[in-house]
Write an enzyme that holds these catalytic residues in place. Structure first.
Site, PDB file in Angstrom:
ATOM      1  N   LYS A 116       2.215   5.832   5.448  1.00 29.03           N
ATOM      2  CA  LYS A 116       0.933   5.244   5.057  1.00 29.03           C
ATOM      3  C   LYS A 116      -0.094   6.363   4.990  1.00 29.03           C
ATOM      4  O   LYS A 116      -0.461   6.951   5.998  1.00 29.03           O
ATOM      5  CB  LYS A 116       0.492   4.170   6.050  1.00 29.03           C
ATOM      6  CG  LYS A 116      -0.791   3.501   5.607  1.00 29.03           C
ATOM      7  CD  LYS A 116      -1.173   2.332   6.487  1.00 29.03           C
ATOM      8  CE  LYS A 116      -2.314   1.540   5.862  1.00 29.03           C
ATOM      9  NZ  LYS A 116      -3.491   2.340   5.549  1.00 29.03           N
ATOM     10  N   ARG A 143     -10.264   0.813  -5.521  1.00 28.11           N
ATOM     11  CA  ARG A 143     -10.398  -0.594  -5.179  1.00 28.11           C
ATOM     12  C   ARG A 143     -11.768  -1.088  -5.584  1.00 28.11           C
ATOM     13  O   ARG A 143     -12.720  -0.339  -5.593  1.00 28.11           O
ATOM     14  CB  ARG A 143     -10.198  -0.793  -3.684  1.00 28.11           C
ATOM     15  CG  ARG A 143      -8.758  -1.040  -3.368  1.00 28.11           C
ATOM     16  CD  ARG A 143      -8.505  -0.886  -1.920  1.00 28.11           C
ATOM     17  NE  ARG A 143      -8.495  -2.191  -1.282  1.00 28.11           N
ATOM     18  CZ  ARG A 143      -7.840  -2.417  -0.147  1.00 28.11           C
ATOM     19  NH1 ARG A 143      -7.166  -1.468   0.434  1.00 28.11           N
ATOM     20  NH2 ARG A 143      -7.850  -3.615   0.384  1.00 28.11           N
TER      21      ARG A 143
END
Ligand code: AMP
Length: 540
Positions: free
Chosen positions: A235, A255
């Site tokens: 991650k 995003r």
């Protein structure tokens, strides 16, 4: 447009969510295939489709000038009316009452007028066109015609309600409509597909962001009863980004669909060299000497709106791709993850920095997962993302086909107390630094780091450190504690070597904090706190 205005008035007049949706659904149902997309765009306060680069560029001044001319009211009255009403569209509707030809206006004609407004270069041209419109059409229609120009209808009709109206009009579920919108980002196109019963066939578009698939959090490997059922990746702590590429053109969206293309010119240049067309999902990370740097290193880059390609970039970055949504016109969202991954590997086969692929691992036990987690942390990453074998790309969903397991990476601000020459090409510069945190009015060492800065920074630091030298102990130059660095690390351990009693594990330099003074750095209590938290976490 006349009918749309009447429907909008109806929507504004009720507070009932259901009633609003019913009004709109009824209206949509009766529209032709050509008018449906237009009506939906206008109802969401947009003259053009999302992703359409055209802009109206019509300001309040132009609207006001046009209505002064068209209505014959004196400027003072017009100004007052706009101020009192608080909405320029509504004010224009009122001011034009009894002063227009009351001609009907179709949705197609309204669309043509918006296109003409966008094309007009000079304010004068725009004002002439507006004046003509204001004298021609019905006041209520003008009210909404102008509200689309200002970008908000203000009738309490959120995007979500429009989606529900689309579903109701087509006799399908809001969830299916929403899913299709996640893929295309376009309500109007989705509405047409819903009406035709073709929601399943809807595909992403290049240069229009697809909603990101999201991961559900887990706290430990114990929450994964079937480790072999998952593909495992590190991650990364960076910026989630979607890269759209087609025939030499590339764009990056983060995003919230913010376009960040201009902040990462070296990534864009590399993406532009990819063959054919593609939409890639991945992470933009700060990247130096084959390692990811913590997120804070990226913030400098984001702070800049535009980064000229010819400037030396203070923070080198990479794009770590982990998914492929579209390839040469082929929609891959419903393909299993293994197939998408295989295509991604083919696409980036000839790549290299700054375009990388997230390495993928497999596990057969929870011990494996724990080991992979520790290894990911040792690489400077936050933890793991687990992706279910055989899963589709679920745009916009946190459905559990991706799991995230992380611990935030800590960083500390420290001061350099000693420096040494490095090896190899760094043998002539001071590139290994011993650093300390505050302990009362003293500084106590907690570690040593020798990676993370650019050659240019090391050269500059070498000069500064030589000026700050106070003594020499063999190869080590002791310096006055003035230079502040931010360091990342993977943990804190007890250490007899340092007077502080602690040493950071795998410290790496994130950046030179020229903005901080030594009295502003972290202290020993903070180090102790991190140590204790970590000891607690490992007992769990
Ligand atoms: P969070 O930011 O904690 O909500 O975690 C979800 C985020 O993890 C995603 O939105 C990605 O930005 C990020 N991420 C980092 N590495 C990966 C990876 N290998 N696969 C998917 N997402 C990742």
């Amino acid at each position: 447009m006349d009918e749309l205005a009447a429907v909008a008035e109806g929507v504004a007049s009720t507070n009932s969510r259901l009633e609003k949706i019913r009004y709109v659904a009824e209206y949509l149902r009766a529209l032709s295939d050509e008018d449906l997309p237009r009506a939906l765009r206008f109802l969401s306060g947009r003259p053009f489709a999302p992703g359409d680069p055209r802009r109206l560029a019509v300001g309040h001044v132009s609207l006001r000038e046009a209505v002064i001319e068209a209505s014959g009211w004196d400027p003072e009255t017009v100004r007052l009316c706009i101020r009192e009403v608080g909405d320029i569209g509504e004010a224009i509707g009122l001011l034009m009452h009894g002063k227009t030809e009351n001609k009907p206006l179709s949705l197609a004609e309204a669309e043509r007028l918006y296109a003409e407004l966008a094309r007009a270069r000079r304010a004068e041209q725009k004002e002439n066109l507006l004046r003509e419109c204001f004298s021609s059409y019905r006041p209520l229609t003008l009210k909404y015609f102008v509200k689309v120009i200002t970008g908000d209808l203000r009738i309490g009709l959120q995007e979500k309600m429009l989606e529900e109206a689309v579903a109701e009009a087509a006799g399908t579920s809001p969830a299916r409509v929403r899913q299709a919108i996640h893929r295309t980002g376009d309500l109007a196109e989705t509405a047409l597909a819903a009406r035709r019963g073709q929601l399943e066939q809807i595909s992403p578009h290049l240069f229009r962001p697809v909603d990101f698939m999201l991961a559900r959090p887990i706290a430990s490997a114990a929450e994964v009863p079937d480790p072999a059922g998952w593909l495992v990746e590190d991650k990364y702590d960076g910026i989630r980004a979607q890269a759209h590429v087609a025939d030499g053109r590339a764009a990056l969206f983060s995003r919230g669909f913010a376009e960040v293309t201009a902040a990462f010119p070296e990534l864009v240049a590399a993406l532009e060299r990819l063959p054919g067309s593609a939409i890639l999902d991945g992470e933009i990370v700060a990247w130096r000497e084959g390692r990811v740097l913590p997120f804070s290193a990226l913030q400098q880059r984001l702070a800049r709106k535009e980064v000229p390609l010819f400037l030396p970039l203070e923070t080198p970055v990479a794009f770590i791709a982990y998914d492929l949504l579209l390839r040469d016109g082929r929609d891959l969202l419903d393909e299993p993850i293994e197939a998408r991954r295989a295509e991604l590997e083919r696409l980036l086969a000839t790549g290299g920095e700054p375009l990388l692929i997230a390495p993928q691992f497999t596990a057969t036990s929870q011990e494996d997962l724990n080991r992979l987690f520790d290894e990911a942390r040792a690489r400077g990453n936050e933890g793991l993302v687990l992706k279910r074998r055989g899963s589709r790309y679920e745009a916009g969903r946190r459905g559990g086909a991706w799991l995230k397991w992380k611990q935030p990476l800590a960083t500390l601000d420290v001061v350099i107390t000693a420096a040494e020459q490095g090896h190899g090409k760094r043998a002539t510069v001071l590139s290994d630094y011993t650093f300390a945190v505050r302990a009362g009015d003293r500084f106590v060492n907690v570690g040593k780091a020798y990676s993370g800065l650019t050659d240019e920074e090391i050269r500059e630091l070498t000069e500064r450190l030589r000026e700050l030298a106070v003594a020499r102990a063999g190869p080590v130059l002791l310096v006055r504690p003035e230079i502040v660095l931010e360091v990342a690390f993977n943990g804190v351990q007890k250490s007899a070597r340092h007077e502080s009693g602690f040493a950071l594990r795998f410290p790496r330099i994130v950046r030179w904090r020229r903005d901080k003074r030594p009295d502003q750095i972290d202290d020993l209590d903070r180090v102790r706190e991190i140590y204790e938290k970590q000891a607690l976490a490992s007992q769990r």
